[in-house]
Design a protein around this motif. Structure first.
Motif, PDB file in Angstrom:
ATOM      1  N   THR A 342      51.347  61.983  53.956  1.00 17.65           N
ATOM      2  CA  THR A 342      52.321  61.073  54.553  1.00 17.65           C
ATOM      3  C   THR A 342      52.679  59.996  53.531  1.00 17.65           C
ATOM      4  OG1 THR A 342      50.622  59.548  55.391  1.00 17.65           O
ATOM      5  CG2 THR A 342      51.266  61.399  56.834  1.00 17.65           C
ATOM      6  N   PRO A 343      53.770  59.268  53.725  1.00 19.14           N
ATOM      7  CA  PRO A 343      54.113  58.181  52.794  1.00 19.14           C
ATOM      8  C   PRO A 343      52.980  57.164  52.645  1.00 19.14           C
ATOM      9  CG  PRO A 343      55.984  58.676  54.190  1.00 19.14           C
ATOM     10  CD  PRO A 343      54.839  59.485  54.724  1.00 19.14           C
ATOM     11  N   GLN A 344      52.246  56.909  53.720  1.00 20.64           N
ATOM     12  CA  GLN A 344      51.152  55.946  53.662  1.00 20.64           C
ATOM     13  C   GLN A 344      49.996  56.463  52.797  1.00 20.64           C
ATOM     14  OE1 GLN A 344      52.566  57.051  56.527  1.00 20.64           O
ATOM     15  NE2 GLN A 344      53.815  55.232  56.966  1.00 20.64           N
ATOM     16  N   ASN A 345      49.838  57.771  52.750  1.00 16.68           N
ATOM     17  CA  ASN A 345      48.728  58.365  52.005  1.00 16.68           C
ATOM     18  C   ASN A 345      49.116  58.850  50.610  1.00 16.68           C
ATOM     19  OD1 ASN A 345      46.851  57.972  54.062  1.00 16.68           O
ATOM     20  ND2 ASN A 345      47.314  59.937  55.017  1.00 16.68           N
ATOM     21  N   THR A 346      50.342  58.564  50.194  1.00 19.01           N
ATOM     22  CA  THR A 346      50.788  58.952  48.846  1.00 19.01           C
ATOM     23  C   THR A 346      51.319  57.719  48.109  1.00 19.01           C
ATOM     24  OG1 THR A 346      52.928  59.592  49.796  1.00 19.01           O
ATOM     25  CG2 THR A 346      51.299  61.337  49.436  1.00 19.01           C
ATOM     26  N   PRO A 347      50.455  56.751  47.849  1.00 19.96           N
ATOM     27  CA  PRO A 347      50.905  55.499  47.233  1.00 19.96           C
ATOM     28  C   PRO A 347      51.179  55.638  45.734  1.00 19.96           C
ATOM     29  CG  PRO A 347      48.534  55.484  47.415  1.00 19.96           C
ATOM     30  CD  PRO A 347      48.998  56.744  48.088  1.00 19.96           C
ATOM     31  N   THR A 348      51.876  54.657  45.212  1.00 20.73           N
ATOM     32  CA  THR A 348      52.040  54.515  43.769  1.00 20.73           C
ATOM     33  C   THR A 348      50.842  53.732  43.242  1.00 20.73           C
ATOM     34  OG1 THR A 348      54.453  54.561  43.846  1.00 20.73           O
ATOM     35  CG2 THR A 348      53.438  53.442  41.977  1.00 20.73           C
ATOM     36  N   VAL A 349      50.181  54.264  42.215  1.00 21.64           N
ATOM     37  CA  VAL A 349      48.984  53.588  41.703  1.00 21.64           C
ATOM     38  C   VAL A 349      49.248  52.796  40.425  1.00 21.64           C
ATOM     39  CG1 VAL A 349      47.275  55.062  42.795  1.00 21.64           C
ATOM     40  CG2 VAL A 349      48.247  55.741  40.597  1.00 21.64           C
ATOM     41  N   VAL A 350      50.209  53.243  39.621  1.00 16.84           N
ATOM     42  CA  VAL A 350      50.622  52.462  38.447  1.00 16.84           C
ATOM     43  C   VAL A 350      52.133  52.563  38.309  1.00 16.84           C
ATOM     44  CG1 VAL A 350      48.497  52.575  37.104  1.00 16.84           C
ATOM     45  CG2 VAL A 350      50.118  54.435  36.951  1.00 16.84           C
ATOM     46  N   ARG A 351      52.741  51.454  37.913  1.00 18.83           N
ATOM     47  CA  ARG A 351      54.197  51.409  37.787  1.00 18.83           C
ATOM     48  C   ARG A 351      54.566  50.346  36.754  1.00 18.83           C
ATOM     49  NH1 ARG A 351      55.543  49.893  42.822  1.00 18.83           N
ATOM     50  NH2 ARG A 351      55.876  52.010  43.582  1.00 18.83           N
ATOM     51  N   ASP A 352      55.450  50.712  35.822  1.00 16.50           N
ATOM     52  CA  ASP A 352      55.925  49.743  34.854  1.00 16.50           C
ATOM     53  C   ASP A 352      57.202  50.295  34.227  1.00 16.50           C
ATOM     54  OD1 ASP A 352      54.459  47.321  32.918  1.00 16.50           O
ATOM     55  OD2 ASP A 352      56.250  48.347  32.198  1.00 16.50           O
ATOM     56  N   CYS A 353      58.287  49.556  34.358  1.00 17.13           N
ATOM     57  CA  CYS A 353      59.591  50.064  33.931  1.00 17.13           C
ATOM     58  C   CYS A 353      59.790  50.035  32.424  1.00 17.13           C
ATOM     59  CB  CYS A 353      60.705  49.286  34.622  1.00 17.13           C
ATOM     60  SG  CYS A 353      60.855  49.716  36.377  1.00 17.13           S
ATOM     61  N   THR A 354      58.844  49.452  31.701  1.00 14.57           N
ATOM     62  CA  THR A 354      58.894  49.496  30.240  1.00 14.57           C
ATOM     63  C   THR A 354      57.849  50.461  29.701  1.00 14.57           C
ATOM     64  OG1 THR A 354      59.698  47.216  30.085  1.00 14.57           O
ATOM     65  CG2 THR A 354      58.695  48.157  28.114  1.00 14.57           C
ATOM     66  N   LEU A 355      56.597  50.226  30.032  1.00 18.15           N
ATOM     67  CA  LEU A 355      55.522  51.055  29.508  1.00 18.15           C
ATOM     68  C   LEU A 355      55.582  52.483  30.031  1.00 18.15           C
ATOM     69  CD1 LEU A 355      52.444  48.638  29.701  1.00 18.15           C
ATOM     70  CD2 LEU A 355      54.034  49.007  27.817  1.00 18.15           C
ATOM     71  N   LEU A 356      56.082  52.661  31.237  1.00 21.02           N
ATOM     72  CA  LEU A 356      56.102  53.989  31.846  1.00 21.02           C
ATOM     73  C   LEU A 356      57.515  54.516  32.067  1.00 21.02           C
ATOM     74  CD1 LEU A 356      53.218  53.816  34.487  1.00 21.02           C
ATOM     75  CD2 LEU A 356      53.231  54.974  32.288  1.00 21.02           C
ATOM     76  N   GLU A 357      58.451  54.136  31.203  1.00 21.29           N
ATOM     77  CA  GLU A 357      59.796  54.663  31.363  1.00 21.29           C
ATOM     78  C   GLU A 357      59.793  56.174  31.124  1.00 21.29           C
ATOM     79  OE1 GLU A 357      64.119  54.593  29.236  1.00 21.29           O
ATOM     80  OE2 GLU A 357      63.087  52.652  29.364  1.00 21.29           O
ATOM     81  N   PHE A 358      60.075  56.902  32.138  1.00 18.70           N
ATOM     82  CA  PHE A 358      60.023  58.357  32.221  1.00 18.70           C
ATOM     83  C   PHE A 358      58.623  58.881  31.907  1.00 18.70           C
ATOM     84  CE2 PHE A 358      61.065  62.676  32.394  1.00 18.70           C
ATOM     85  CZ  PHE A 358      62.371  62.826  32.847  1.00 18.70           C
ATOM     86  N   PRO A 359      57.713  58.754  32.884  1.00 21.81           N
ATOM     87  CA  PRO A 359      56.393  59.372  32.717  1.00 21.81           C
ATOM     88  C   PRO A 359      56.540  60.888  32.795  1.00 21.81           C
ATOM     89  CG  PRO A 359      56.645  58.527  34.946  1.00 21.81           C
ATOM     90  CD  PRO A 359      57.875  58.123  34.197  1.00 21.81           C
TER      91      PRO A 359
END
Length: 431
Positions: A342-359
Motif C-alpha cells: 500500500t502507499p503507507q507501506n512503500t515509503p521513500t527512504v532517501v531523496r535528494d534532487c541533486t545527489l540523486l538526480e536520476f537514480p
C-alpha cells in the motif's frame, strides 16, 4: 495539469530526508580510466574515448571492489565493464575488467578480443559463489548508428580468479530485433548453494520479455506476458528539468527468499509503469510451461502511486525489504514484503534532487549495505551534461539505518505471523 505536476515534484524535492544521506562514496564530473601508457592519447585520437559520451548505469559490490557498467549508448566508450577499489579516492579512475586487453575495443571493431570482452552492459549481479554475471548486448553506438560487434551473451566471471567461467551466446529463438537486455538476477535451486544449479533471469526491456538461462543445462528460453509491457499512462517523465516520454518494458527484477514450496518469487516491473508484479520461479524454471499458466502466473502486487517509475530494484533478504529507484522523485523507495503493498507501506527512504538526480541502479551487498548510482540520464539522453558539474554519484548506507522508523522496518515475529494468517484467509476467500 503540467503546472500541477511541476509543483508536486518541487514539493517532493523540498521535503527531502537528506539527513540519511552520507557524502557520496564516489563522484565524477566525467568518467576517466586508469590508462596504460599512451593508450589514452591513442584512444582520444581514434575516437575510442569521448568523455562526454560516457554514462554509467549499473553497479555491484564484491569484497573490496565496486563494479560499474557503462553501456555503449554513444561512440567513444573504451570499456563497458569496469571497477574501482572501495578504498580509492572519491573521483577514482575506472579500471577495465578483467583487463585492458580484454575490455578495450573500438566502435568499428569487427569482433571481440576474447570471451572475457563485454561490449555493452547495463547492469550486473554478484552471486553467492563469488561469480559476476553480466548480460552483454554486444552492440556499439546504441543511440544512432547501431553496430552489432558480438552476439548478445550471458558472461559469467570467477571473481576470485578474474577469469571467464562461461560465455553463452543467445540466439534468435529467445531474442527479437528490438531486444535490449538490461538486468540479470541469479537464483539457486532450493536453499542450497550448488554453483552448478543456477538460473539467471534476464530482463529484455526492448522486447518486453524475460529470458531464463539454466547454467546446468547451458540453455535459455523466452517468457512473455502482457504485464511485461509498459503502461502508456506512466510514460511521461520529468527529471532534472527535462521532459520526455518513455516506453520501456520490463527492466529490472529481484528475488525473494526461498518459500515453503522450495521456490522464490521474482519481483519485477517495467520502467514505464507504477505497478509492482511478481511471478513464481516454479513457472520460470519450467522451459515448456503451458502458455495459459504463464499468462496467469504474473500477479499484480500493488500500485506505487504517481511519479513512481522505477529503473531498478533489489532485495534485502535480512530484512525482507524490496528497494526500488524512483527516477521522477530522485529517490529510493522500499517495501517490506511481510506487509500489504500500500502507499503507507512503500515509503521513500532517501531523496535528494541533486545527489540523486536520476537514480539508475540500486543494490544490496552481502554486508547489508545499500548502494545507489545516480547518473543524470535524462540530461545525457535528452539534453546535455555540464562537464563542470558533478554528474555521476555512488552513495551507500546501511539498510538498517535507512529503514529505521519507516514502514519498511522489519516486523516482529507476531506481526509477521498475523500477516501470513491474514494472507491465507484472503486467498481462501478469493478461491
Amino acid at each position: 495539469m503540467k503546472v500541477l505536476q511541476i509543483i508536486v515534484l518541487l514539493i517532493i524535492c523540498l521535503t527531502q530526508r537528506v539527513e540519511l544521506l552520507i557524502p557520496p562514496k564516489f563522484q565524477w564530473k566525467t568518467i576517466d580510466f586508469a590508462w596504460n601508457g599512451d593508450l589514452k592519447n591513442v584512444a582520444m585520437a581514434s575516437g575510442g574515448y569521448i568523455p562526454e559520451n560516457i554514462m554509467p548505469t549499473g553497479l555491484a559490490r564484491w569484497k573490496n571492489k565496486l563494479f560499474i557498467a557503462i553501456p555503449r549508448w554513444k561512440k567513444g566508450v573504451p570499456s563497458s565493464l569496469n571497477y574501482v577499489y572501495l578504498n580509492g579516492s572519491q573521483s577514482e579512475p575506472l579500471l577495465p575488467y578483467p583487463s585492458w586487453k580484454d575490455a578495450f575495443i573500438l566502435d568499428d571493431a569487427e569482433t571481440i578480443n576474447s570471451n572475457a570482452t563485454v561490449v555493452s552492459a547495463f547492469r550486473m549481479h554478484v552471486d553467492k559463489c563469488d561469480r559476476l554475471w553480466v548480460v552483454d548486448n554486444g552492440v556499439a553506438d546504441m543511440s544512432t548508428d547501431v553496430k552489432q560487434i558480438a552476439e548478445p551473451a550471458v558472461v559469467v566471471f570467477d571473481l576470485n580468479r578474474d577469469s571467464v567461467v562461461r560465455r553463452y551466446e543467445m540466439t534468435g529463438e529467445v531474442l527479437r530485433d528490438s531486444s535490449v537486455l538490461t538486468s540479470v538476477v541469479v537464483d539457486f535451486v532450493g536453499k542450497s548453494c550448488d554453483c552448478g544449479e543456477a538460473y539467471a533471469y534476464i530482463t529484455d526491456m526492448g522486447s518486453n520479455a524475460l529470458i531464463v538461462y539454466s547454467f546446468k543445462d547451458d540453455d535459455a528460453w523466452r517468457v512473455e506476458n502482457h504485464y511485461f509491457h509498459f503502461d502508456p499512462h506512466a510514460g511521461v517523465y520529468k527529471v532534472g528539468g527535462i521532459d520526455f516520454y518513455g516506453s520501456d518494458g520490463v527492466s529490472s527484477a529481484a528475488l525473494s527468499q526461498v518459500k515453503s514450496d522450495g521456490y522464490r518469487d521474482l519481483y519485477l516491473h517495467p520502467t514505464s509503469s507504477t505497478k509492482q508484479f511478481k511471478m513464481s520461479t516454479k513457472l520460470l524454471r519450467h522451459k515448456d510451461a503451458p502458455e495459459e499458466e504463464i499468462f496467469n502466473g504474473v500477479l499484480v502486487v500493488g500500485e506505487k502511486g504517481p511519479f513512481s517509475q522505477a529503473s531498478a530494484c533489489d532485495f534485502d533478504p535480512k530484512n525482507n525489504v524490496l528497494f526500488f529507484t524512483q527516477v521522477c522523485k530522485n529517490a529510493i523507495g522500499c517495501w517490506n514484503i511481510d506487509k500489504p503493498f500500500t502507499p503507507q507501506n512503500t515509503p521513500t527512504v532517501v531523496r535528494d534532487c541533486t545527489l540523486l538526480e536520476f537514480p539508475n541502479d540500486v543494490k544490496v551487498d552481502k554486508e547489508g549495505n545499500l548502494w545507489i548510482l545516480s547518473d543524470r540520464q535524462a540530461r545525457f539522453l535528452h539534453g546535455h551534461l555540464d562537464p563542470a558539474q558533478v554528474n555521476f554519484r555512488v552513495l551507500t548506507a546501511p539498510v538498517t539505518k535507512l529503514i529505521q522508523g519507516t514502514a519498511c522496518e522489519r516486523s516482529s515475529l507476531v506481526t509477521r505471523a498475523w500477516s501470513a494468517l491474514s494472507s491465507r484467509r484472503n486467498s481462501a476467500k478469493a478461491k
